[in-house]
Design an enzyme around this catalytic site. Structure first.
Site, mmCIF file in Angstrom:
data_model
loop_
_atom_site.group_PDB
_atom_site.id
_atom_site.type_symbol
_atom_site.label_atom_id
_atom_site.label_comp_id
_atom_site.label_asym_id
_atom_site.label_seq_id
_atom_site.Cartn_x
_atom_site.Cartn_y
_atom_site.Cartn_z
ATOM 1 N N ARG A 1 78.256 36.536 30.224
ATOM 2 C CA ARG A 1 77.644 36.565 28.892
ATOM 3 C C ARG A 1 76.735 37.773 28.666
ATOM 4 O O ARG A 1 75.867 37.756 27.793
ATOM 5 C CB ARG A 1 76.890 35.262 28.603
ATOM 6 N N LYS B 1 79.770 50.165 19.840
ATOM 7 C CA LYS B 1 81.023 49.533 19.431
ATOM 8 C C LYS B 1 81.962 49.500 20.638
ATOM 9 O O LYS B 1 82.313 50.550 21.189
ATOM 10 C CB LYS B 1 81.664 50.285 18.265
ATOM 11 N N GLU C 1 86.484 64.524 15.749
ATOM 12 C CA GLU C 1 85.355 63.639 15.485
ATOM 13 C C GLU C 1 84.088 64.430 15.158
ATOM 14 O O GLU C 1 83.247 63.970 14.385
ATOM 15 C CB GLU C 1 85.114 62.718 16.684
ATOM 16 N N LYS D 1 74.957 60.470 14.204
ATOM 17 C CA LYS D 1 75.390 59.104 14.491
ATOM 18 C C LYS D 1 74.183 58.215 14.800
ATOM 19 O O LYS D 1 74.156 57.046 14.400
ATOM 20 C CB LYS D 1 76.385 59.068 15.649
ATOM 21 N N GLU E 1 77.585 47.804 11.309
ATOM 22 C CA GLU E 1 78.589 48.304 10.359
ATOM 23 C C GLU E 1 78.742 47.392 9.144
ATOM 24 O O GLU E 1 79.842 47.066 8.709
ATOM 25 C CB GLU E 1 79.942 48.479 11.071
ATOM 26 N N ARG F 1 77.068 52.408 8.085
ATOM 27 C CA ARG F 1 77.807 52.848 9.264
ATOM 28 C C ARG F 1 79.302 53.002 8.990
ATOM 29 O O ARG F 1 79.998 53.721 9.708
ATOM 30 C CB ARG F 1 77.570 51.868 10.428
ATOM 31 N N ASN G 1 83.772 56.104 9.635
ATOM 32 C CA ASN G 1 85.211 55.893 9.725
ATOM 33 C C ASN G 1 85.997 56.772 8.764
ATOM 34 O O ASN G 1 87.158 56.468 8.451
ATOM 35 C CB ASN G 1 85.540 54.421 9.457
ATOM 36 N N HIS H 1 89.617 57.349 9.398
ATOM 37 C CA HIS H 1 90.037 56.411 10.429
ATOM 38 C C HIS H 1 90.988 55.326 9.914
ATOM 39 O O HIS H 1 91.796 54.814 10.685
ATOM 40 C CB HIS H 1 88.816 55.754 11.076
ATOM 41 N N HIS I 1 93.989 55.159 12.210
ATOM 42 C CA HIS I 1 94.325 53.993 13.020
ATOM 43 C C HIS I 1 95.748 53.513 12.731
ATOM 44 O O HIS I 1 96.453 53.042 13.631
ATOM 45 C CB HIS I 1 93.331 52.865 12.770
ATOM 46 N N HIS J 1 93.567 59.950 19.524
ATOM 47 C CA HIS J 1 92.747 59.392 18.445
ATOM 48 C C HIS J 1 92.208 60.488 17.527
ATOM 49 O O HIS J 1 92.301 60.380 16.286
ATOM 50 C CB HIS J 1 91.591 58.591 19.045
#
Length: 382
Positions: free
Chosen positions: A137, A159, A201, A243, A253, A257, A261, A264, A268, A281
């Site tokens: 956990r 993330k 990026e 960032k 997000e 935030r 993306n 993206h 993606h 990527h």
């Protein structure tokens, strides 16, 4: 416009200099250390989390290059150092590979005081962070990114995720590291394609947040491609600063935030549609940014008529693709739409895109399928 840094300055860099960027998240705050040489690692040593063991998670490409040195640095601080070496590649960012980390942790009787160290690029960082979030956990972890993409983006902000065949990064958690250590020396071993993927990026931060940085990138892109260390140092630091500001304001997000993306949603879809690993990527994001810029113009948001051409030129100079691929020969636009509807930013079946309103300021908007389909049909040809 900022004067371009020359490649000859590489040998003149101050290896003792360390840049520190702070992520401010109350009790989850942590520093990003950027530098080279032993001075960087001496500073990092002061920030290692306390623990009963250190678990280095890396891959079979990075391990022969950097695992031994990291192990030696950790052995004086932790009673036990364990290594987990995973296969290299986006196609391995899945449940099966993630379970290999748990197999080693349980097999070595790692307890709640184990500290995981992610040594590698974005795939390793994402999977290590997700494993740390899940194991018992939650156990602490440290990011040691060895690619430009990971240093400027994926290692920062907490993330963590694995991929699903239907969507990239769809299974994961927000879980912050205790420390990020960006050793610029690791970038020397990057293949040209991986370097360009990282630049994709880096470039996104200009249109979404800081056009002065975009102008600096235009002036210094050749120095970055030539791996000039001072140019890379500044690019990494400024990317992390941007960032950090965004993440500190919106950790999970839920609003601001989302601008990170940019490109993206399209990108993606390219990664999933072509098969994970077929496109890097950063390459998919670059092609996605071109589409997102076109979409911004189509929606009437992009007010600078010259900006789109500047973006395309900069991406090309960085060695990045600017043409998105066909994903389905019979109904390409529908294939893109189907994949993008699974994107995390979609809400109630509506696809949401990060668009420029104008360049330097990004927002997230719902866009009608018909508008997106027309755009894709206009711009993507076999």
């Amino acid at each position: 416009m900022t004067t371009a840094t020359t490649a000859s300055s590489f040998a003149q860099s101050d290896r003792a200099a360390i840049d520190v960027v702070q992520i401010d998240l109350a009790e989850r705050s942590y520093p990003i250390l950027i530098g080279q040489g032993e001075s960087l690692w001496q500073e990092a040593h002061a920030h290692w989390p306390k623990g009963t063991s250190a678990v280095i998670v890396t891959n079979d490409t990075v391990a022969p290059l950097y695992a031994k040195a990291l192990r030696q640095r950790l052995e004086g601080h932790y009673p036990k150092v364990i290594e987990v070496v995973l296969p290299d590649g986006e196609q391995y960012k899945n449940w099966e590979t993630l379970n290999q980390i748990f197999d080693v942790l349980l097999g070595q009787a790692a307890d709640r005081k184990a500290v995981l160290f992610a040594l590698g690029g974005g795939v390793i960082g994402d999977m290590t962070g997700f494993a740390a979030a899940c194991y018992m956990r939650g156990v602490p972890f440290v990011q040691v990114p060895t690619t430009l993409l990971a240093q400027v983006d994926s290692s920062v902000g907490g993330k963590t995720a694995i991929n699903h065949p239907l969507g990239k990064n769809m299974i994961g958690a927000f879980y912050q590291p205790k420390l990020v250590v960006c050793d610029l020396d690791t970038l020397k071993t990057l293949p040209a394609a991986e370097l360009s993927a990282g630049l994709g990026e880096v470039i996104k931060y200009g249109p979404i947040y800081d056009m002065a940085f975009f102008e600096w990138l235009e002036a210094n892109v050749q120095a970055l491609v030539a791996q000039d260390v001072e140019a890379l140092r500044y690019a990494v630091r400024r990317s992390c600063e941007i960032k950090a500001a965004v993440v500190s304001a919106d950790e999970t997000e839920s609003g601001l935030r989302e601008i990170l993306n940019f490109g993206h949603t399209f990108g993606h879809a390219i990664e999933a549609g072509k098969g994970y690993g077929a496109w890097l990527h950063g390459h998919a994001v670059a092609a996605g940014m071109v589409l997102a810029s076109h979409l911004s113009t189509k929606l009437g948001y992009q007010q600078d008529a010259q900006f789109h051409a500047r973006l395309v030129a900069l991406l090309e100079q960085a060695g990045l693709p600017v043409q998105a691929p066909v994903l389905d020969a019979t109904n390409n636009a529908q294939r893109y739409l189907d994949l993008m509807r699974v994107d995390k930013k979609s809400q109630g079946g509506a696809i949401r895109f990060v668009v420029l309103k104008p360049a330097g300021k990004a927002v997230t908007e719902k866009v009608d399928d018909a508008i997106v389909a027309n755009l894709l049909n206009e711009l993507i040809t076999a």
